[in-house]
Design a protein around this motif. Sequence first.
Motif, PDB file in Angstrom:
ATOM      1  N   LEU A 201      32.617 -63.159 -42.523  1.00 18.74           N
ATOM      2  CA  LEU A 201      32.188 -63.422 -43.906  1.00 18.74           C
ATOM      3  C   LEU A 201      31.424 -64.735 -43.950  1.00 18.74           C
ATOM      4  N   SER A 202      30.540 -64.873 -44.924  1.00 23.67           N
ATOM      5  CA  SER A 202      29.892 -66.163 -45.183  1.00 23.67           C
ATOM      6  C   SER A 202      30.280 -66.612 -46.587  1.00 23.67           C
ATOM      7  N   GLY A 214      30.654 -72.351 -45.483  1.00 23.30           N
ATOM      8  CA  GLY A 214      31.923 -71.817 -45.014  1.00 23.30           C
ATOM      9  C   GLY A 214      31.783 -70.383 -44.554  1.00 23.30           C
ATOM     10  N   GLY A 215      32.813 -69.915 -43.886  1.00 26.13           N
ATOM     11  CA  GLY A 215      32.810 -68.534 -43.413  1.00 26.13           C
ATOM     12  C   GLY A 215      34.174 -68.183 -42.880  1.00 26.13           C
ATOM     13  N   ALA A 216      34.301 -66.985 -42.339  1.00 26.73           N
ATOM     14  CA  ALA A 216      35.603 -66.545 -41.836  1.00 26.73           C
ATOM     15  C   ALA A 216      35.437 -65.374 -40.883  1.00 26.73           C
ATOM     16  N   ILE A 217      36.453 -65.203 -40.035  1.00 25.80           N
ATOM     17  CA  ILE A 217      36.567 -63.956 -39.255  1.00 25.80           C
ATOM     18  C   ILE A 217      37.837 -63.261 -39.739  1.00 25.80           C
ATOM     19  N   VAL A 218      37.710 -61.979 -40.018  1.00 24.14           N
ATOM     20  CA  VAL A 218      38.862 -61.148 -40.370  1.00 24.14           C
ATOM     21  C   VAL A 218      39.244 -60.356 -39.120  1.00 24.14           C
ATOM     22  N   CYS A 219      40.536 -60.398 -38.747  1.00 28.82           N
ATOM     23  CA  CYS A 219      40.973 -59.595 -37.602  1.00 28.82           C
ATOM     24  C   CYS A 219      42.277 -58.889 -37.956  1.00 28.82           C
ATOM     25  N   HIS A 220      42.754 -58.044 -37.059  1.00 28.34           N
ATOM     26  CA  HIS A 220      43.856 -57.160 -37.428  1.00 28.34           C
ATOM     27  C   HIS A 220      45.154 -57.425 -36.674  1.00 28.34           C
TER      28      HIS A 220
END
Length: 391
Positions: A201-202, A214-220
């Motif tokens: 995400l940004s 900012g940003g993010a990584i989504v993981c499971h």
Amino acid sequence: MEKEQITTASSLISPLNEVMHDIEKKQITVTTPLIPPLEEYISYLDDIWKRKWLTNNGHYHQELEKALCEYLGVKYISLFSNGTLALITALQVLRITGEVIVTPYSFVATTHAIWWNGIKPVFVDVDPVTLNLDPNKIEAAITPNTTAIVPVHVYGNPANMKRIEEIADIYGLHVIVDAAHAFAVEQNGQSILNYGDLSILSFHATKTYSTIEGGAIVCHDEKMKHRIDYLKNFGFAGETTVVAPGINAKMDEVRAAYGLLNLKYIDAAIDKRHQVAIRYREALKEIPGISFMDDMRGVKHNYSYFPIFVDEAVYGMSRDALYQKMKDDNVLGRRYFYPLVSTFPTYKGLESSKPSNLPVATKAAESVICLPLHHELNEEDVERIINLLKQ
Ligand SMILES: Cc1ncc(COP(=O)(O)O)c(C=O)c1O
């Protein structure tokens, strides 16, 4: 000589009048940042000043990760200083190498992140309806060097993840999704961030939801989250243990607090954007030569962009002429995504960059303008934009 000067001076009067007229007109930008109330933010800053913990997984960083997991309906999230570093790190954590299949119809950062990892981008054309990676064209681009597919949910419209994941499964490829535009987007009641191995995400100031940068990584899974967190902090897995050549991509407390506060206002902002999109659609369907994207069935959209497509032959004006006309009226649309990434000097020599390989994306890039769409547009602004398009 003298005579010519007089003529020049008098011919200036009318353009000058027009300039004065334009200056009076309020500028309407394609977007405006979501900024929380200053008083509320100051109380958060006050707390940060007291805590004296400014970065490295501080209180607000932890709070924002928790709150985002809940809000977005995802299991694990790792915050980043921006979306580009999140994408670079996502490719690193899965040890992606060789060739990666990617859409050219996106912001440059998608392909740049691949390039920065020393990976060859292989462009595949997009679907004419969604402008997302066309699953029917992916298999032809797979070679023994292909290791991953990087789809983008462009404009926040979900890519065909079911088909993309099926193809990835058959060929043993990873799927890393650039969901920079897709904050809070759901499909069939589920976050679209739950597809793929990882989604990024940004939270840039131009995005629907923002932490300034900012940003993010989504993981499971938890193990993966730990590995991502090591990588964004120089590879540190403990005080003296460095497990990988990591980078510094951490989000600081000032931005995490800003993001936490913005979560209170995001639903109202999306709702406002939705209302503007409804009005645009109602008015634009009457204008021959202008088309737009409809909502997708089963999708909860975030209305992050409102792209229109100009058919010059029918509309009677080119996309660029319309873009300029809007600009002259102080309405700043954006030609997202033009020029196509595959035409930039770094990439244009690649075999997959040939326009004949990318006819749909090439046409879209030449005909698109994103209209202003944000939570602060009022009725008068929207009608002014519509009237400009009608004239
Ligand atoms: C599709 C896409 N991917 C990646 C990025 C990079 O995000 P950031 O600006 O947070 O680095 C952006 C936006 O800037 C984007 O639109």
